[in-house]
Design a protein around this motif. Structure first.
Motif, PDB file in Angstrom:
ATOM      1  N   GLY A  92      -6.635  18.986   0.471  1.00  0.00           N
ATOM      2  CA  GLY A  92      -5.618  19.468  -0.455  1.00  0.00           C
ATOM      3  C   GLY A  92      -6.072  19.645  -1.884  1.00  0.00           C
ATOM      4  O   GLY A  92      -5.257  19.959  -2.762  1.00  0.00           O
ATOM      5  N   GLY A  93      -7.364  19.454  -2.171  1.00  0.00           N
ATOM      6  CA  GLY A  93      -7.857  19.592  -3.536  1.00  0.00           C
ATOM      7  C   GLY A  93      -7.921  18.263  -4.258  1.00  0.00           C
ATOM      8  O   GLY A  93      -7.530  17.215  -3.722  1.00  0.00           O
ATOM      9  N   ARG A  94      -8.402  18.308  -5.493  1.00  0.00           N
ATOM     10  CA  ARG A  94      -8.581  17.090  -6.279  1.00  0.00           C
ATOM     11  C   ARG A  94      -8.062  17.280  -7.698  1.00  0.00           C
ATOM     12  O   ARG A  94      -7.707  18.385  -8.099  1.00  0.00           O
ATOM     13  N   TYR A  95      -8.035  16.177  -8.454  1.00  0.00           N
ATOM     14  CA  TYR A  95      -7.500  16.176  -9.810  1.00  0.00           C
ATOM     15  C   TYR A  95      -8.543  15.648 -10.800  1.00  0.00           C
ATOM     16  O   TYR A  95      -9.424  14.872 -10.446  1.00  0.00           O
ATOM     17  N   ILE A  96      -8.383  16.063 -12.056  1.00  0.00           N
ATOM     18  CA  ILE A  96      -9.126  15.491 -13.174  1.00  0.00           C
ATOM     19  C   ILE A  96      -8.130  15.192 -14.294  1.00  0.00           C
ATOM     20  O   ILE A  96      -7.277  16.032 -14.617  1.00  0.00           O
ATOM     21  N   ASP A  97      -8.215  14.002 -14.860  1.00  0.00           N
ATOM     22  CA  ASP A  97      -7.384  13.636 -16.007  1.00  0.00           C
ATOM     23  C   ASP A  97      -8.107  14.015 -17.297  1.00  0.00           C
ATOM     24  O   ASP A  97      -9.299  13.741 -17.452  1.00  0.00           O
ATOM     25  N   LEU A  98      -7.366  14.623 -18.224  1.00  0.00           N
ATOM     26  CA  LEU A  98      -7.930  15.048 -19.502  1.00  0.00           C
ATOM     27  C   LEU A  98      -7.028  14.621 -20.645  1.00  0.00           C
ATOM     28  O   LEU A  98      -5.883  14.214 -20.428  1.00  0.00           O
ATOM     29  N   LYS A  99      -7.550  14.738 -21.849  1.00  0.00           N
ATOM     30  CA  LYS A  99      -6.758  14.481 -23.038  1.00  0.00           C
ATOM     31  C   LYS A  99      -6.719  15.744 -23.904  1.00  0.00           C
ATOM     32  O   LYS A  99      -7.639  16.563 -23.863  1.00  0.00           O
ATOM     33  N   ILE A 100      -5.656  15.866 -24.678  1.00  0.00           N
ATOM     34  CA  ILE A 100      -5.534  17.029 -25.562  1.00  0.00           C
ATOM     35  C   ILE A 100      -6.717  17.049 -26.518  1.00  0.00           C
ATOM     36  O   ILE A 100      -6.958  16.078 -27.242  1.00  0.00           O
ATOM     37  N   PRO A 101      -7.494  18.134 -26.516  1.00  0.00           N
ATOM     38  CA  PRO A 101      -8.675  18.180 -27.392  1.00  0.00           C
ATOM     39  C   PRO A 101      -8.289  18.430 -28.838  1.00  0.00           C
ATOM     40  O   PRO A 101      -7.243  19.020 -29.131  1.00  0.00           O
ATOM     41  N   GLU A 102      -9.158  17.990 -29.719  1.00  0.00           N
ATOM     42  CA  GLU A 102      -8.918  18.192 -31.152  1.00  0.00           C
ATOM     43  C   GLU A 102      -9.602  19.456 -31.665  1.00  0.00           C
ATOM     44  O   GLU A 102      -9.386  19.844 -32.807  1.00  0.00           O
TER      45      GLU A 102
END
Length: 204
Positions: A143-153
């Protein structure tokens, strides 16, 4: 002498690569994820499997999958309901686009923000990157995978596929998981991150 130099180069090169900041960061990610899976309060595993859990199966760390992408903010997108494995209706908005080159080809992935989490302080800068690739159903979860990110500056964002992980529904069907939108399909094998869970059949 030449052979000795090659051996020394291989040995020291291997050590230095293990000591690189990118590799250390991925190792910490793996350790943290394994700890969460081994802890009953945070693990998606059913109790029977939790008792026997030792470690998730990871691809070998490959820093060629650690990518600095060009980030384009998309501020006027309309919120939408992202499809899930159970029919629940979480609201997301497309927050921006990540543009990058891999193996001499240009790619773009959409990055999303969960609207239900924005009011929680610990998630105020959280972004969500779901994707599929050519390993799905073979060496990685179908079913696919995920990556967690943060709002870039800035106008760039760091995407490390070595930190991609499976949704909880890959381990336990009681969970509801967002399904990666079709536009986030990559036409190459992402041989990085968490592999398919041991009890998941081929090409399910």
């Amino acid at each position: 002498m030449y052979r000795l130099l090659l051996i020394l180069f291989f040995l020291f090169g291997k050590v230095s690569s293990q000591d690189s900041p990118d590799v250390r960061r991925v190792l910490l990610f793996q350790q943290k994820l394994n700890k969460e899976f081994a802890t009953e309060e945070t693990s998606p595993l059913v109790l029977k499997e939790l008792k026997d859990f030792k470690s998730l199966d990871f691809f070998t760390i490959d820093t060629s999958f650690s990518i600095k992408a060009r980030f384009i903010r998309t501020p006027y997108e309309t919120p939408f309901i992202m499809k899930t494995t159970t029919g629940s209706e979480p609201v997301y908005v497309k927050y921006g686009e990540a543009h990058f080159a891999f193996q001499e080809k240009e790619y773009m992935l959409n990055i999303y923000q969960n609207q239900g989490l924005t009011s929680q302080p610990e998630y105020e800068d959280y972004l969500f990157l779901p994707f599929t690739d050519l390993t799905n159903g073979e060496s990685s979860y179908a079913g696919g995978r995920y990556i967690d990110l943060k709002i870039p500056e800035t106008n760039s964002i760091f995407i490390d596929f070595n930190t991609s992980y499976n949704p909880f529904c890959a381990y336990n069907d009681r969970y509801s998981c967002p399904i990666p939108p079709e536009e986030n399909h990559l036409d190459f094998k992402v041989l990085a991150g968490v592999k398919k869970y041991k009890n998941q059949p081929e090409n399910e």
